[in-house]
Design a protein around this motif. Structure first.
Motif, short mmCIF file in Angstrom:
data_model
loop_
_atom_site.label_atom_id
_atom_site.label_comp_id
_atom_site.label_asym_id
_atom_site.label_seq_id
_atom_site.Cartn_x
_atom_site.Cartn_y
_atom_site.Cartn_z
N GLN A 24 -16.46 -58.18 34.09
CA GLN A 24 -15.54 -58.26 35.22
C GLN A 24 -14.11 -58.10 34.75
O GLN A 24 -13.60 -58.89 33.96
N LEU A 25 -13.41 -57.05 35.22
CA LEU A 25 -12.02 -56.81 34.88
C LEU A 25 -11.12 -57.48 35.90
O LEU A 25 -11.51 -57.70 37.05
N ASP B 64 -17.84 -64.63 36.78
CA ASP B 64 -17.72 -63.47 37.66
C ASP B 64 -16.42 -63.43 38.45
O ASP B 64 -16.02 -62.37 38.93
N ASP B 65 -15.78 -64.55 38.64
CA ASP B 65 -14.56 -64.59 39.46
C ASP B 65 -13.42 -65.22 38.67
O ASP B 65 -12.64 -66.00 39.19
N TRP B 66 -13.30 -64.88 37.39
CA TRP B 66 -12.29 -65.49 36.54
C TRP B 66 -10.91 -64.94 36.86
O TRP B 66 -10.77 -63.85 37.43
N PHE C 115 -10.97 -70.41 44.09
CA PHE C 115 -9.71 -70.92 43.55
C PHE C 115 -8.76 -69.75 43.35
O PHE C 115 -9.16 -68.59 43.30
N ASN C 116 -7.46 -70.07 43.24
CA ASN C 116 -6.43 -69.06 43.00
C ASN C 116 -5.28 -69.69 42.23
O ASN C 116 -4.83 -70.79 42.57
N ILE C 117 -4.80 -68.99 41.20
CA ILE C 117 -3.65 -69.42 40.43
C ILE C 117 -2.40 -68.81 41.06
O ILE C 117 -2.37 -67.61 41.33
N THR C 118 -1.37 -69.62 41.32
CA THR C 118 -0.14 -69.09 41.91
C THR C 118 0.52 -68.11 40.94
O THR C 118 0.31 -68.17 39.74
N GLU C 119 1.36 -67.22 41.48
CA GLU C 119 1.90 -66.14 40.66
C GLU C 119 2.80 -66.63 39.53
O GLU C 119 2.95 -65.94 38.52
N ASN C 120 3.39 -67.81 39.67
CA ASN C 120 4.20 -68.34 38.57
C ASN C 120 3.36 -69.15 37.57
O ASN C 120 3.89 -69.66 36.59
N VAL D 36 -22.44 -60.93 53.76
CA VAL D 36 -21.35 -61.81 53.36
C VAL D 36 -21.32 -61.84 51.83
O VAL D 36 -22.34 -62.11 51.20
N PRO D 37 -20.17 -61.58 51.20
CA PRO D 37 -20.11 -61.60 49.73
C PRO D 37 -20.47 -62.98 49.19
O PRO D 37 -20.29 -63.99 49.85
N ALA D 38 -20.98 -63.00 47.96
CA ALA D 38 -21.27 -64.27 47.31
C ALA D 38 -20.00 -65.09 47.20
O ALA D 38 -18.92 -64.55 46.99
N ASN D 39 -20.11 -66.40 47.32
CA ASN D 39 -18.92 -67.24 47.28
C ASN D 39 -18.24 -67.23 45.92
O ASN D 39 -17.05 -67.35 45.82
N ILE D 40 -19.04 -67.15 44.87
CA ILE D 40 -18.47 -66.85 43.56
C ILE D 40 -18.90 -65.42 43.29
O ILE D 40 -20.08 -65.14 43.14
N SER D 41 -17.95 -64.53 43.23
CA SER D 41 -18.20 -63.10 43.39
C SER D 41 -19.19 -62.55 42.37
O SER D 41 -19.03 -62.73 41.17
N ARG D 42 -20.19 -61.88 42.87
CA ARG D 42 -21.09 -61.09 42.02
C ARG D 42 -21.04 -59.65 42.53
O ARG D 42 -22.04 -59.05 42.90
N SER D 43 -19.86 -59.10 42.57
CA SER D 43 -19.66 -57.84 43.27
C SER D 43 -19.67 -56.63 42.35
O SER D 43 -19.16 -55.59 42.70
N VAL D 44 -20.24 -56.76 41.16
CA VAL D 44 -20.22 -55.63 40.26
C VAL D 44 -21.61 -55.16 39.84
O VAL D 44 -21.73 -54.21 39.08
N LEU D 45 -22.66 -55.83 40.29
CA LEU D 45 -24.01 -55.42 39.94
C LEU D 45 -24.38 -54.18 40.72
O LEU D 45 -24.38 -54.19 41.95
#
Length: 907
Positions: free
Chosen positions: A463-464, A520-522, A585-590, A765-774
């Motif tokens: 996962q990039l 998968d969602d790092w 989760f999401n890290i703020t831009e700063n 519906v996408p997986a809640n913790i993304s597995r969107s690359v398989l």
């Protein structure tokens, strides 16, 4: 609700009035109605008890009212028939002859809306604005959220009207009522840099914002902190950061890092104005509003009218407007004709379109959809979607670099999109800068002696993520926990590479007792060079913490432990205490905060203090049955975007929506529910992306759904599924709130694949913790597995002008074909171009030289650089290989990463 209310005046007198059932406007806070006699405007709050100080604040406003005309101040408090407080009344101004100052700052909008182009007119507007602010300051009131979008002007008299006054900071005899709203790009540097709420600055915040707007009025809309890099200095991408860093290029003393925009006319300003601008924008000693009024009035009398164009006026020896026109003409002459627009230029809007909120409304007026009380009506709002600030040094006429050959393995082919007329010309090319290949055995064991020692190595994870530059590309490496499925790991490291693997390890996790890290969602924070992954227990789909990938001690941030509901013991949720709610989760831009959110609760941590959250709140109960598909933060966590979706098995009854939340008094409040806006799509919320400012939003959706019971089978038995086309819709935040981006012909801009494939996809519906690359597995010959789609995992550049779509993939025999699209988004020119398609075909089995009894899983991923100039495209294949003797099994990975340059081209 009855359309009859009671007015209660300051002197105790009461009156009953009726209002028209059709609202003038409706926003996040309340709805505006006109009285039957067209004398008053009534603002009725959606939730009158939301702020218990609101009623007291309004009474104090009645007691301390300004005398100047054009300030839409409350004149009475409103109650319903049961004497419950519900809102307030104010004069009903005729805004049918008014526009927002934001529209006055754009030459294209002045032409489209038939607003005078007179420079003297803009100076007069500046004088009027200063006078209104001076009147409020005389009474001790502060606007705080002072910006062009919140101010209107009379197109005939240039008189400014100040709106939305109930949000101001109000002085009373005993206390001050704070105003909590403010806008990036107009916040004083000592507030933003010092993390001080702007309302605490009071007059200092107002004077900084006032000076900024006056500069824009006098300098053809240029923001005073827009400029051009000097001596190779890397400028911040947003004006607010430039403000905080003191990057003011128009000071009398030359700045070392930034120089003026070539489109500026500041050299024509009288010295007294230049000094006032410099002092007010570079120090805390700012020119007061009444002094600005006096200075501007005095200098307006010295303006000279240009002999060539009566709309031009100037102070110095030569007309700067004529010089600017000559410069633009020369730029056009020196470059070849630009590519033809994908859409026609904006047609002028009929001037009969009315403004919103405080308008004497005719029967054919349409209600607006913005959040401002006095936002202009919807037809004008469409035009405002074209308004974006020029980036420093960029002419309104875009230029393109010379074309170069496109590598043969990357097919770049813009084609017509059925939804939007895209240009049949290549405007972007994708050039491979570098590639990185690898083929490694990460695990082996003896099939006979199962207790034989195993060999574990770290390999690149598939996962990039977004990246700042190619020479510091963040990449996770891991030792997979199980066989062929590589999504979890007990050992993780974070690396920075330069696409030759000559990078360095910047973080590591080796805590074997933690069972699983889900990758998968790092996310990666380029400020601190830290990565963040889900820390899970039992399996990678049940996660309780976010853990920081660091070289020192382990740092984790707890979200839930299967008993999140017990955090709110007074609530009867009707859900088992041991239930688990998937979350994002999401890290703020700063890089200073981490936001975590499920459909039930929201938690925020200061990164420096993982022991206790700074915010923990219950979310709306109506979200309980939905899945959170994406969480984004902007303005360092001041605003959040949340996408939610749900459906029955096999995609039946898919539904989704997106909301915007604002942090007010340490609590997040829903300010926009996109499902309630015009042009919303109930099959929304698949995924979302936004730019750094948070004023452009891309939403993944489905269109043209249908039921199908012939194409899909489970255990050779047909099943009925819902299938639809995946698309991405664009939204722009304007003075009137969020608007779906439209073309001049009123068509909504919907980004699609070059041609909508006849093969629709399941509305999943996408997986809640993304597995969107398989994308493929060994048991499937013609179908693609997983969540890889055009409308998932798409990315916007920080400026919002480049969009990288999600990857679509197909598999035929052993070949896998992947495609990603690059779109150029020019909101100013109203151009939305399918700029390039990146096609990639590969044969993992042949390239691996593996025997025929090999099983494999293949993963694809793509990411966009923050500035939109580069794309990283990667494919990763995991093999499960049985030796010829059938005694030893090997798990291997083969990977290839490609770095592509995305460069503009001339026709």
């Amino acid at each position: 609700m009855s359309n009859s209310v009671n007015l209660i005046y300051l002197d105790g007198k009461t009156a009953q009035v009726q209002y028209k059932k059709k609202p003038i406007n409706s926003g996040a806070d309340g709805t505006i109605y006109a009285t039957i006699d067209n004398k008053l405007a009534l603002k009725i709050y959606h939730d009158p008890n939301k702020d218990m100080q609101r009623q007291d604040k309004l009474w104090q406003m009645l007691s301390n009212a300004p005398t100047a005309e054009g300030i839409c101040w409350p004149v009475a408090v409103i109650s319903d028939k049961k004497n419950n407080f519900i809102g307030y009344a104010m004069p009903l101004l005729d805004l049918s002859r008014c526009y927002t100052i934001e529209m006055l700052l754009s030459k294209r909008l002045r032409e489209s809306l038939k607003i005078t182009d007179s420079y003297k007119f803009r100076v007069t507007v500046a004088i009027s604005l200063a006078s209104k602010v001076a009147e409020l300051h005389r009474l001790g009131h502060y606007i705080i959220d002072l910006k062009p979008a919140n101010l209107s002007f009379d197109k005939h008299t240039a008189d400014v009207m100040v709106l939305d006054c109930d949000g101001f900071s109000i002085k009373s005899d005993k206390k001050r009522f704070k105003g909590h709203q403010y806008t990036s790009g107009y916040i004083a540097p000592e507030a933003f840099g010092g993390k001080i709420p702007p309302e605490k600055l009071g007059v200092g915040q107002d004077l900084f914002a006032l000076t900024t707007i006056l500069f824009q009025l006098l300098n053809n809309g240029l923001h005073p902190f827009q400029g051009v890099s000097k001596n190779g200095y890397s400028l911040p991408s947003d004006n607010q950061t430039k403000i905080t860093e003191g990057l003011y290029p128009y000071a009398i003393k030359v700045h070392a890092k930034i120089k003026p925009s070539p489109w500026s006319i500041h050299t024509d300003f009288p010295d007294v104005l230049s000094k006032a601008f410099t002092q007010s924008l570079t120090s805390r000693v700012r020119t007061k509003a009444n002094i600005w009024q006096k200075l501007l009035l005095e200098q307006s009398l010295k303006l000279k009218v240009c002999k060539q164009n009566s709309d031009h006026a100037y102070w110095q020896k030569a007309c700067p407007h004529c010089q600017l026109n000559q410069k633009k003409a020369q730029v056009k002459k020196n470059i070849k004709p630009n590519i033809k627009s994908a859409v026609k230029r904006s047609a002028p809007i009929n001037n009969s379109s009315q403004s919103s909120s405080n308008v004497s409304q005719s029967s054919n007026n349409q209600p607006g959809s913005g959040i401002g009380m006095y936002a202009v009506f919807f037809t004008i709002a469409i035009i405002v979607t074209l308004v974006v600030n020029f980036r420093g040094g960029v002419s309104p006429e875009s230029t393109y670099s010379q074309p170069q050959a496109t590598p043969s393995h990357i097919q770049t082919k813009p084609v017509e999109n059925k939804g939007v007329k895209f240009e049949h010309k290549t405007v972007y090319k994708a050039k491979t800068v570098n590639s990185l290949l690898g083929n490694v055995t990460y695990y082996k064991h003896d099939m006979v002696l199962l207790n034989k020692s195993r060999e574990l190595v770290e390999i690149p994870f598939y996962q990039l993520t977004g990246f700042k530059s190619s020479d510091a590309f963040p990449l996770i490496k891991h030792s997979p926990f199980g066989r062929i499925f590589p999504s979890d790991s007990p050992q993780v490291s974070l690396n920075k590479i330069d696409f030759e693997m000559a990078g360095k390890k910047v973080g590591q996790l080796e805590y074997r007792s933690d069972r699983v890290y889900h990758l998968d969602d790092w996310q990666y924070d380029s400020n601190s060079e830290q990565g963040y992954v889900y820390n899970c227990k039992y399996d990678p789909n049940i996660c309780t913490h976010v853990t920081q990938i660091g070289m020192q001690k382990k740092v984790s941030f707890k979200f839930n432990d299967f008993k999140a509901e017990k955090s709110f013991p007074d609530e009867n949720t009707g859900v088992s205490a041991d239930s688990y709610r998937p979350w994002r989760f999401n890290i703020t831009e700063n890089g200073k905060k981490i936001v975590m959110l499920s459909n039930f609760e929201l938690v925020v941590y200061d990164i420096a203090n993982p022991s206790k959250p700074i915010i923990k709140q219950r979310l709306p109960k109506e979200w309980d049955e939905w899945n959170v598909t994406r969480l984004l933060s902007v303005n360092n966590g001041q605003r959040l975007f949340v996408a939610l979706a749900k459906s029955e098995q096999y995609g039946k009854n898919y539904q989704g929506f997106v909301t915007e939340l604002l942090l007010v008094n340490n609590t997040y409040q829903v300010t926009t529910n996109f499902a309630t806006l015009p042009d919303s799509n109930k099959m929304s919320g698949v995924d979302i992306a936004t730019n750094l400012k948070g004023d452009v939003l891309a939403i993944g959706e489905y269109i043209q759904p249908e039921q199908n019971n012939t194409r899909f089978h489970i255990l050779n038995t047909p099943v009925e599924v819902t299938i639809a086309h995946p698309v991405i819709k664009l939204w722009k935040k304007t003075a009137q709130g969020w608007q779906a981006v439209r073309l001049p012909n009123d068509q909504i801009v919907t980004l699609k694949q070059n041609e909508l494939s006849p093969d629709k996809v399941v509305t999943k519906v996408p997986a809640n913790i993304s597995r969107s690359v398989l994308v493929a597995n060994f048991s499937s010959d013609s179908k693609v597995m997983g969540d890889l789609r055009f409308n998932r995992q798409f990315m916007l550049s920080k400026s919002g002008d480049v969009l990288l779509s999600g990857i679509t993939a197909s598999k035929r025999r052993d070949y896998i074909k992947a495609k990603a699209s690059i779109f150029k988004l020019n909101f100013l020119e109203n151009e939305f171009l399918l700029a390039a398609e990146l096609d990639k075909t590969y044969d993992p089995i042949n390239q691996s030289n593996s025997p025929s009894n090999t099983a494999y899983l293949s993963y694809l991923s793509a990411s966009l650089s923050h500035d939109g100039s580069q794309v990283a495209l990667g494919w990763f294949v995991f093999f499960d290989v049985l030796s010829k003797s059938s005694k030893t099994r090997f798990e291997k990975q083969r990977y290839q990463l490609e770095l592509l340059n995305v460069e503009a081209m001339k026709e």
